[in-house]
Every structure is written in structure tokens, then in C-alpha cells.
Enzyme design. Structure first.
Site, PDB file in Angstrom:
ATOM      1  N   LYS A  52       0.835  -1.193   0.000  1.00  0.00           N
ATOM      2  CA  LYS A  52       0.000   0.000   0.000  1.00  0.00           C
ATOM      3  C   LYS A  52       0.875   1.250   0.000  1.00  0.00           C
ATOM      4  O   LYS A  52       2.007   1.241   0.516  1.00  0.00           O
ATOM      5  CB  LYS A  52      -0.868   0.044   1.265  1.00  0.00           C
ATOM      6  CG  LYS A  52      -1.916  -1.044   1.404  1.00  0.00           C
ATOM      7  CD  LYS A  52      -2.632  -0.906   2.743  1.00  0.00           C
ATOM      8  CE  LYS A  52      -3.654  -1.999   2.963  1.00  0.00           C
ATOM      9  NZ  LYS A  52      -4.842  -1.802   2.111  1.00  0.00           N
ATOM     10  N   GLU A  83      -6.161  -9.833   1.186  1.00  0.00           N
ATOM     11  CA  GLU A  83      -5.810 -10.964   2.040  1.00  0.00           C
ATOM     12  C   GLU A  83      -6.898 -11.324   3.034  1.00  0.00           C
ATOM     13  O   GLU A  83      -6.999 -12.480   3.474  1.00  0.00           O
ATOM     14  CB  GLU A  83      -4.503 -10.659   2.790  1.00  0.00           C
ATOM     15  CG  GLU A  83      -4.639  -9.826   4.051  1.00  0.00           C
ATOM     16  CD  GLU A  83      -5.211  -8.430   3.826  1.00  0.00           C
ATOM     17  OE1 GLU A  83      -5.861  -7.912   4.751  1.00  0.00           O
ATOM     18  OE2 GLU A  83      -5.022  -7.857   2.749  1.00  0.00           O
ATOM     19  N   ASP A 110      -2.951  -7.692  -1.467  1.00  0.00           N
ATOM     20  CA  ASP A 110      -3.667  -6.762  -0.584  1.00  0.00           C
ATOM     21  C   ASP A 110      -5.126  -7.161  -0.405  1.00  0.00           C
ATOM     22  O   ASP A 110      -5.858  -6.515   0.331  1.00  0.00           O
ATOM     23  CB  ASP A 110      -3.567  -5.342  -1.149  1.00  0.00           C
ATOM     24  CG  ASP A 110      -3.918  -4.288  -0.118  1.00  0.00           C
ATOM     25  OD1 ASP A 110      -3.898  -4.610   1.086  1.00  0.00           O
ATOM     26  OD2 ASP A 110      -4.222  -3.144  -0.509  1.00  0.00           O
ATOM     27  N   ASP A 121      -7.169  -2.957  10.821  1.00  0.00           N
ATOM     28  CA  ASP A 121      -7.615  -4.027   9.918  1.00  0.00           C
ATOM     29  C   ASP A 121      -7.998  -5.299  10.682  1.00  0.00           C
ATOM     30  O   ASP A 121      -8.389  -6.283  10.076  1.00  0.00           O
ATOM     31  CB  ASP A 121      -6.550  -4.327   8.866  1.00  0.00           C
ATOM     32  CG  ASP A 121      -7.159  -4.769   7.544  1.00  0.00           C
ATOM     33  OD1 ASP A 121      -8.347  -4.486   7.314  1.00  0.00           O
ATOM     34  OD2 ASP A 121      -6.446  -5.404   6.740  1.00  0.00           O
ATOM     35  N   ARG A 146     -10.109 -11.693   2.771  1.00  0.00           N
ATOM     36  CA  ARG A 146     -11.071 -12.696   2.286  1.00  0.00           C
ATOM     37  C   ARG A 146     -10.458 -14.101   2.310  1.00  0.00           C
ATOM     38  O   ARG A 146     -11.173 -15.082   2.443  1.00  0.00           O
ATOM     39  CB  ARG A 146     -11.545 -12.310   0.886  1.00  0.00           C
ATOM     40  CG  ARG A 146     -10.479 -12.346  -0.183  1.00  0.00           C
ATOM     41  CD  ARG A 146     -10.852 -11.559  -1.426  1.00  0.00           C
ATOM     42  NE  ARG A 146     -10.912 -10.135  -1.157  1.00  0.00           N
ATOM     43  CZ  ARG A 146     -11.276  -9.224  -2.047  1.00  0.00           C
ATOM     44  NH1 ARG A 146     -11.622  -9.600  -3.280  1.00  0.00           N
ATOM     45  NH2 ARG A 146     -11.302  -7.951  -1.733  1.00  0.00           N
TER      46      ARG A 146
END
Length: 464
Positions: free
Chosen positions: A241, A313, A311, A252, A315
Site C-alpha cells: 500500500k 488478504e 492486498d 484491519d 477474504r
């Protein structure tokens, strides 16, 4: 955690300062019916019953009261007393008429602060609210505690909250509530939950990935599974990112925080369910061992997944956890995740995106959100977009090549790992507040928790 218990107590008729709740539409009638001294002091302070306005009202013999503006009477909700609780001095307060009911939550959370990293300051004295409905007090206090737990976990920097620290928080919760806990890590994780292991393989050993499971309740009761995304920090992996996108990635693990807060509430209120809590927790790091774009990960379900973007990740770890949840044949699965920026583009920060494979479940969650002042917005599990997850060399990809419908395709990915005959809802939540309002400071926030609690407490009412 803030001690909320002493801040909301049963009204036993003791001396207390009166609070008049006044809305815009009823302001003129209210003012007309007040003594001259109150009319003068209210008008001198420009009080009109606007939301968050407060006027100190002079009384006889040095006594005083306060008028609290609530904007619209029909908008009375959890936050209408929060400004008063933040502003008024130490003391005891009661409403002039009625009971605080849901507004007690805002009163309690106005006392919340996250000061772990700040120099100690002289604390303000408590503002205590009296309630004529003592049966609701414990639930309001426990709801405030659940919210504070979510906020505390999300606000804690990733340097102090890695996978081991989330495990410690889960163990503390299990011990407090008399639940059973198990943790899968190391080789057992790689063999049984390869997507969780794959996402976390780039982290240092002291931040190794794991799956945390908590079981609580009567095994004969209806089985409910709660799954929460626990990415303690998300660099984006090798698809790194930019700094602006990484700044808030301590949050997160907001899905895990929501699940732990909601689970605490369920267990404290002793809902008649067999609760199964699953928190896959990892750090998505950049290193020579990190998983790569183009890699193929095998899932617990047996499906293979081509990595189009490291990015995406969250799921992946949820896929393995949802598979595990489905193996125990629950009648309901709820998952919480800070999953996609696309949901924020569509709905902004305050509205979690709700996806569900069951219309009744979706309707009950939406109603729970409306009734608790914690709104959700349903988004479609649109079958036509399922093909966007196609892969040339694996069973599916973890992202779509199309720059559209990102929240929908993420939810469709999760659906691949949920049994078709189990009612399931996915809440894509922001878990953060970018600016402060009374009772809701900037920082970590529980968004969707009260909606889910309302659903569960109605569907499985406590017998106590």
C-alpha cells in the site's frame, strides 16, 4: 476499560439535577409553560431545542436544571444525551419525564477515553444518570462495555497488538465468561488452514498466524458462529500500500474486535445459544517469505485460489475460517470484516455494507440496525458478477480484474466458503470514526455491533 457500572444506576428518589429534553418542534410550547426565570435564562443562552444545545436553567435557592436539545423528537436515540454527559459537571441527573432507555448508552460512552499512551490527567468526576427501569441497566452497561472493548482493541497500535496479543485478549475473554478456547498455529495451521497460514507466512515468528476458536453455551442450544477478520496490520504484502493507505491499517483487525465485543455481550447476557467464535489472525507483512501475486493457495475447503493481489488478504483468511464454521452445522453465521475500500466508496464510513444469503436474516439485521441507531445498508450478492472471480489456472481468483463492484466480488468470494443451506450475513465495516461527535470520539468504533446484537437478542431471547 472504563468502569461504566457506577454511571447508570436505579433511581431511588435521591436528590438529582433535572434534565429537560426539548425538541425543536416542541420548544415554543415548552418555553411557554416555564416560569419566567427559566424563560429568561433559556433565551439568554440562545436555547432553541436544537440538537446538542444545552442551557443551564436557574431555579430557587441555588438549585438548577438543564435543558437538553434533541433536535427532532422522533430522532431520540442513543446519542441524544451524550453531549450533556460530556458537558455537565459531576453529579447525579434524572430526566424530568420518561426514562433514558437507549439514550443511556450515549451517556455512558461519553465517559469513554483511550488514554493508554497519554500522560495521566486529573480525572473528571462522574456524571451519574438515574434510571427508573433498573431491568435495562445491566444490558446498557454491558453494551457500553462491548463497544469500549471494540474501540480499545482497534485503537491499540499494531506494535502492541499482534496475533499473540489478540490471542491473549481472546483468552482473557474466555476465562472471564467461562468459555473454552483453542488455538491452531504452526504446522497444524499450515495443514488445516492453508490460506490463513499463507497470508501470515511473511511475518516474523513472534507475529506468526493462528486461528483462535472459542466455544460457549449449552451444546444442545442453537449453534451460532461469529467470524472476525483479524489482520493486525496490513502492509498490502508485496502489492504494498502507499503510506496514505497504510496509515490506519492497525484497524484491519476491526472485524475480530467486533466479534470479541459481540461475543462478550452474548455471554454476559447468557443468550441461549451454542456460540462458536472464530478469529483468524495474521500480519500481512513484506518479507522474502511473503506470499506473492500469482501464487496458488489451497484452501481448507479444497478449492484452489490464484492470488491476483496480496492486498486482498482478508477474504483469504476468512474463507478458511468460514469453512471451519460451516463444518459444525450452525444455523447462523455472521462475519465482520474491514474488508474493502469499495464499500466505503459506496456507503461512506458510517454505513456497514450488509450482504446476506437469506432475506429474512437481512431484514432482521436491517431492522435491528434501525431500532438500535446502528444502521446497515444491504448490498447485493449479484450472481452475475461471480464470473469476475474466474481464474485460468485455479478454481477461482481472490480478486477481479475489473475495477468495479469490489465489495460485491469480495462478498461473492466469501460465499464460496459458506454452506448453501446455512443462513449467513457478512458485514463489511469501517470500524473507525474519522472525526469526533459527542459519545463517539475519533478512532476505533463499533459499527454494526448493536444491529447484530439486536437481531440475536430478539431471535434468541435470554431466559434470565
Amino acid at each position: 476499560m472504563t468502569d461504566f457500572q457506577p454511571l447508570l444506576v436505579a433511581d431511588k428518589g435521591e436528590p438529582a439535577t433535572l434534565l429537560y429534553l426539548v425538541d425543536r418542534a416542541g420548544f415554543d410550547d415548552w418555553l411557554t409553560n416555564q416560569p419566567e426565570r427559566i424563560r429568561q435564562t433559556a433565551q439568554a443562552q440562545g436555547f432553541r431545542g436544537e440538537a446538542r444545545q444545552i442551557a443551564i436553567l436557574a431555579g430557587d435557592g441555588g438549585e438548577w436544571a438543564a435543558a437538553v436539545g434533541v433536535g427532532k423528537a422522533e430522532a431520540l436515540g442513543p446519542w441524544c444525551l451524550a453531549k450533556a454527559a460530556e458537558t455537565l459537571p459531576e453529579g447525579r441527573y434524572r430526566l424530568h419525564s420518561g426514562d433514558p432507555d437507549a439514550a443511556a448508552l450515549g451517556w455512558l460512552l461519553a465517559h469513554y477515553s483511550f488514554d493508554r499512551y497519554k500522560a495521566p490527567k486529573a480525572p473528571r468526576g462522574p456524571r451519574v444518570l438515574l434510571s427508573a427501569d433498573p431491568a435495562r441497566i445491566d444490558e446498557m452497561v454491558q453494551l457500553a462495555e462491548a463497544t469500549a472493548l471494540v474501540r480499545d482493541l482497534v485503537n491499540t497500535p499494531a506494535g502492541d497488538l499482534g496475533p499473540a496479543d489478540i490471542e491473549a485478549a481472546a483468552r482473557s475473554l474466555a476465562a472471564e465468561c467461562g468459555a473454552e478456547i483453542s488455538v491452531t498455529a504452526g504446522r497444524a495451521l499450515a495443514e488445516g488452514y492453508p490460506m490463513i497460514a499463507g497470508v501470515g507466512q511473511g511475518a516474523t515468528q513472534d507475529r506468526a498466524p493462528r486461528l483462535i476458536e472459542i466455544e460457549w453455551g449449552n451444546p444442545a442450544a442453537p449453534r451460532v458462529a461469529l467470524v472476525g477478520k483479524g489482520v493486525c496490520f496490513d502492509t498490502g504484502g508485496l502489492d504494498i500500500k502507499p503510506s496514505s493507505g497504510m496509515r490506519l491499517m492497525k484497524k484491519d483487525m476491526g472485524g475480530a474486535a467486533h466479534v470479541l465485543g459481540l461475543a462478550r455481550l452474548i455471554m454476559k447476557r447468557r443468550l441461549p445459544v451454542r456460540l462458536h467464535i472464530l478469529v483468524p489472525t495474521v500480519e500481512n507483512s513484506v518479507s522474502g517469505a511473503a506470499f506473492r501475486p500469482g501464487d496458488i493457495l489451497k484452501s481448507r475447503k479444497g478449492l484452489t485460489v490464484e492470488i491476483g493481489n496480496t492486498d486482498a488478504e482478508g477474504r483469504l483468511i476468512l474463507g478458511d475460517a468460514l469453512t471451519r464454521a460451516g463444518e459444525s452445522s450452525p444455523e447462523l453465521i455472521l462475519d465482520f470484516a474491514t474488508l474493502t475500500g469499495a464499500a466505503r466508496v459506496a456507503l461512506g464510513p458510517d454505513l456497514p455494507a450488509l450482504f446476506a444469503n437469506d432475506d429474512r436474516l437481512a431484514a432482521d439485521l436491517l431492522a435491528g440496525g434501525t431500532d438500535s441507531g446502528d444502521p446497515l445498508w444491504r448490498m447485493p450478492l449479484w450472481d452475475g458478477y461471480d464470473e469476475m472471480l474466474a481464474s485460468d489456472i485455479a478454481d477461482l481468483g481472490n480478486v477481479s480484474d475489473a475495477p468495479m463492484a469490489g465489495a460485491v466480488t469480495a462478498a461473492l468470494f466469501l460465499r464460496r466458503f459458506v454452506p448453501a443451506d446455512v443462513a449467513w450475513a457478512h458485514l463489511d465495516t469501517f470500524a473507525w470514526r474519522s472525526s469526533s461527535t459527542p459519545g463517539r470520539p475519533k478512532g476505533g468504533e463499533a459499527l454494526g455491533l448493536r444491529a447484530a446484537w439486536t437481531l440475536l437478542s430478539r431471535r434468541y431471547p435470554s431466559q434470565e
